[in-house]
Structures are given as structure tokens and as C-alpha cells.
Design a protein around this motif. Sequence first.
Motif, short mmCIF file in Angstrom:
data_model
loop_
_atom_site.label_atom_id
_atom_site.label_comp_id
_atom_site.label_asym_id
_atom_site.label_seq_id
_atom_site.Cartn_x
_atom_site.Cartn_y
_atom_site.Cartn_z
N ILE A 179 -45.10 24.62 8.38
CA ILE A 179 -46.14 23.44 8.09
C ILE A 179 -46.82 24.07 6.87
O ILE A 179 -47.46 25.21 6.90
CB ILE A 179 -47.00 23.28 9.28
CG1 ILE A 179 -46.42 22.82 10.53
CG2 ILE A 179 -48.24 22.41 8.97
CD1 ILE A 179 -47.07 23.02 11.72
N PHE A 180 -46.85 23.46 5.73
CA PHE A 180 -47.63 23.66 4.85
C PHE A 180 -48.68 22.73 4.60
O PHE A 180 -48.85 21.50 4.70
CB PHE A 180 -46.66 23.20 3.44
CG PHE A 180 -45.59 24.13 3.20
CD1 PHE A 180 -45.79 25.22 2.58
CD2 PHE A 180 -44.25 23.76 3.70
CE1 PHE A 180 -44.34 26.13 2.36
CE2 PHE A 180 -43.21 24.57 3.36
CZ PHE A 180 -43.37 25.82 3.07
N TYR A 181 -50.02 23.33 4.63
CA TYR A 181 -51.25 22.53 4.75
C TYR A 181 -51.89 22.29 3.24
O TYR A 181 -51.89 23.37 2.55
CB TYR A 181 -52.35 23.38 5.63
CG TYR A 181 -52.87 24.57 5.23
CD1 TYR A 181 -53.75 24.88 4.40
CD2 TYR A 181 -51.88 25.76 5.68
CE1 TYR A 181 -54.12 26.08 3.99
CE2 TYR A 181 -52.37 26.96 5.47
CZ TYR A 181 -53.36 27.45 4.51
OH TYR A 181 -53.73 28.68 3.97
N ALA A 182 -52.43 21.08 3.09
CA ALA A 182 -53.12 20.69 1.73
C ALA A 182 -54.22 21.07 1.75
O ALA A 182 -55.00 21.15 0.66
CB ALA A 182 -52.62 19.25 1.57
N ASN A 183 -55.20 21.13 2.84
CA ASN A 183 -56.41 21.40 2.93
C ASN A 183 -57.00 22.20 4.22
O ASN A 183 -55.98 22.52 5.13
CB ASN A 183 -57.29 20.25 2.73
CG ASN A 183 -57.07 19.15 3.69
OD1 ASN A 183 -56.99 19.30 4.75
ND2 ASN A 183 -56.56 17.86 2.93
N GLU A 184 -58.28 22.63 4.29
CA GLU A 184 -58.53 23.22 5.28
C GLU A 184 -58.65 22.53 6.58
O GLU A 184 -58.18 22.99 7.80
CB GLU A 184 -60.18 23.81 4.97
CG GLU A 184 -60.64 24.56 6.27
CD GLU A 184 -60.04 26.08 6.49
OE1 GLU A 184 -60.17 26.68 7.48
OE2 GLU A 184 -59.21 26.25 5.81
N ASN A 185 -58.98 21.32 6.54
CA ASN A 185 -58.64 20.54 7.71
C ASN A 185 -57.19 20.21 8.32
O ASN A 185 -57.06 20.46 9.35
CB ASN A 185 -59.22 19.07 7.51
CG ASN A 185 -60.69 18.76 7.31
OD1 ASN A 185 -61.34 19.44 7.91
ND2 ASN A 185 -61.32 18.02 6.77
N GLN A 186 -56.12 20.32 7.40
CA GLN A 186 -55.03 20.23 7.95
C GLN A 186 -54.71 21.72 8.39
O GLN A 186 -53.68 21.61 9.43
CB GLN A 186 -53.99 19.95 6.58
CG GLN A 186 -54.03 18.55 6.32
CD GLN A 186 -52.84 18.31 5.18
OE1 GLN A 186 -52.03 18.99 5.10
NE2 GLN A 186 -52.72 17.03 4.80
N ARG A 187 -55.04 22.68 8.08
CA ARG A 187 -54.80 24.16 8.42
C ARG A 187 -55.41 24.23 9.71
O ARG A 187 -54.71 24.64 10.72
CB ARG A 187 -55.42 25.07 7.60
CG ARG A 187 -55.07 26.57 7.99
CD ARG A 187 -55.81 27.50 7.23
NE ARG A 187 -57.02 27.72 7.63
CZ ARG A 187 -57.56 28.33 8.75
NH1 ARG A 187 -56.90 28.83 9.49
NH2 ARG A 187 -58.89 28.32 9.00
N LEU A 188 -56.63 23.69 9.86
CA LEU A 188 -57.40 23.77 11.17
C LEU A 188 -56.55 23.12 12.40
O LEU A 188 -56.22 23.46 13.56
CB LEU A 188 -58.87 23.37 11.22
CG LEU A 188 -59.62 24.55 10.37
CD1 LEU A 188 -60.95 24.03 10.17
CD2 LEU A 188 -59.75 25.79 11.13
N ALA A 189 -56.17 21.86 11.79
CA ALA A 189 -55.34 20.83 12.53
C ALA A 189 -54.04 21.44 13.06
O ALA A 189 -53.72 21.62 14.29
CB ALA A 189 -55.13 19.60 12.36
N ALA A 190 -53.45 22.14 12.13
CA ALA A 190 -52.18 22.89 12.50
C ALA A 190 -52.14 23.64 13.58
O ALA A 190 -51.19 24.00 14.23
CB ALA A 190 -51.57 23.01 11.09
N VAL A 191 -53.29 24.74 13.15
CA VAL A 191 -53.47 25.97 14.10
C VAL A 191 -53.75 25.50 15.50
O VAL A 191 -52.96 25.88 16.51
CB VAL A 191 -54.52 26.88 13.65
CG1 VAL A 191 -54.93 27.74 14.54
CG2 VAL A 191 -54.14 27.36 12.18
N GLN A 192 -54.63 24.65 15.67
CA GLN A 192 -54.79 24.04 16.93
C GLN A 192 -53.63 23.40 17.44
O GLN A 192 -53.60 23.56 18.77
CB GLN A 192 -55.94 23.03 16.71
CG GLN A 192 -56.72 22.40 18.19
CD GLN A 192 -57.20 23.68 19.01
OE1 GLN A 192 -58.08 24.33 18.58
NE2 GLN A 192 -56.61 23.78 20.25
#
Length: 333
Positions: free
Chosen positions: A107-120
Amino acid sequence: MQPDPDKEGASNQQTALFAGGCFWCMEPPFEKLDGVLSVRSGYAGGATENPRYENYARGGHLEVIEVVYDTNRITYNELLETFWRQIDPTDAGGQFADRGSGYTSAIFYANENQRLAAVQSKENLASRGIFTKPLVTPILPASHFYPAEDYHQDYYKKNPIRYQLYRAGSGRENFLKTTWQHVPTVETDKTDMKEDLKKRLTPLQYEVTQKDGTEPPFNNEYWNNKEEGIYVDIVSGEPLFSSTDKYDSGTGWPSFTRPLVADNIVEHTDRRLFMVRTEVRSRQADSHLGHVFKDGPAPTGLRYCINSAALRFVAKDDLEQEGLAEFRHLFDK
């Protein structure tokens, strides 16, 4: 990651980047989703420029799909759920019959919101007990997306017979059917989440956040709160507003001149009650928060009129223990 220039500038459009092995197989599930505007196959994650099918893996790239979606119609969390249902997240050596680093998942995240959502999302998947092995799909910062050759785009439409033979022969089809056939669908999960929220929230909190309700003025928890700290979404905990931007608007609801994290706020046109207003919702939880008006004080001239029932207050001295230490500097003098 570089989205299509023609799509930039529309605030309700965002881009997601997923690697799930053969990109031929990753396109169809996402193209069927309401709210997905386009899906392109390509390469990303490597060190070389302009990779092609013949050399992308040697340059460290993975086969990926770029998904452009309308945040008013589909959420990033829904894209993540679709992603997990297309891959074997326990396989670090490739995907199904396709072996090698170029076919691994990510999963490649574009911003911090995407990163947090992906981790969760990954943590939630692990906790569901669907897989007996550890999940190895990495969550990585997005790199430049290089579109694949034209003949790879929508391959399943151009060569349907060969595609179906490949998909079945690779082992992907059988694995996904066996793994997910007894797991609730996204829609079922949504229903379960609603039921869970009814148990977790007070009736007023549920009415406001899930049914776009409005609490009474001057008779709510935070309208007159003067303590220093930040306000987070009552459902997801995503940071929304700060006491440093709070002011007494005289309306009887908590009012702010700006969001604490602008990316966590989504605005929609609201034509209910025979008027046109701008509704404010949270990005991750999609909670109804309130409305924003252009009658606020300097420096923004805006008034974010928010329901207390949609918020949870975190005092400045509790920020560290709640994992919100990044906002402590707002209150250091």
C-alpha cells in the motif's frame, strides 16, 4: 505520486496506489466501485525512471494500480477493504503464480491520513483471524507512478478469455474464493459498524454523527468550554479543531475559525431546510460535524459551527498519552 494533471484541483478527488501482484487482476474490482473515477495499471516504488514491462522489476518497481476516486462517493477505507480482498497479504515472495519482488503487495500512501487509515486497516484485518500467518504487506510512502503500456490497460476487457484463463490458472481465483466466501461483505461490515456505534455512542451522539442531527444550543458539552486542548472526532479520534482557534460566536455551539488538520475535514453542499449551506464532515469517520459559515472573525472570516456531540475533548496535558503529542507545541508558551 503524480496524479493526472487534468484531475488536479478538484478537492473531492484523491488518488490511491496499490500493489497486488498482476495489475491485470487488480483493475476490475476497483473499476466496479461506485465513486472510482479511473484505474490505471503501472509501475512504482523503484529507483529508475520510465520503467517498462521488460525492466521494471530490475529497477525495484512493483506492478501497481492508480485509483482516482471521488471522496464524496467512496472512502479510502472502502478502497482498502477492496484491496485486501484481492491479495494474499501473507506472501512476501510475490502473488500466487507470479513470483519475484515485482509482484509483491504493498500500500503506497499519499498523505498522513492515508497512512493512518492503512495502518489501522491492516491491524483490523490481522485481528479478524482470517489469515493464520502474519500479514507482510508493507505500507510505504507513495513514489512516482509510471503508467504501463497501453496493451496492459483494461486487459480484462481487451482479452477476456485469456484473462479469465490466467486468473484461474494463477491460483488467485480459488484462493480468494476459499479465503473470503464466509467473511461478511463491505456492506455487511457497514451494518455491523452501525450497530456497534449505537452501542458505543449516546443516542444524541449517534443522531448527530450518523443521522446529520443538530443538538440544542447553549445546552451541550463544549459550547462554553475554555480549557486548552484539541477536539477529536467522537467516532474515529481523528484531530479536528483546537482551542487556540475557538471563540464565542454567541450561537450556543462550539465555534472555530479554522480546522486543526484541514485534510480531516470534508465539505458538502447542504440544501436541506430550504437553504443552501456548507456541511462539514470528518474525513475518516464520515461523521456529520456541523456547518461552516462566512461570518467569522479574522484571520479567516470563517465560523465552523460544530456539534459538541460529534466531538471529544483532549486536554493539553493528556495529548502525549493519547498519541497526540505532535499538537502539544500549540500550547507551549
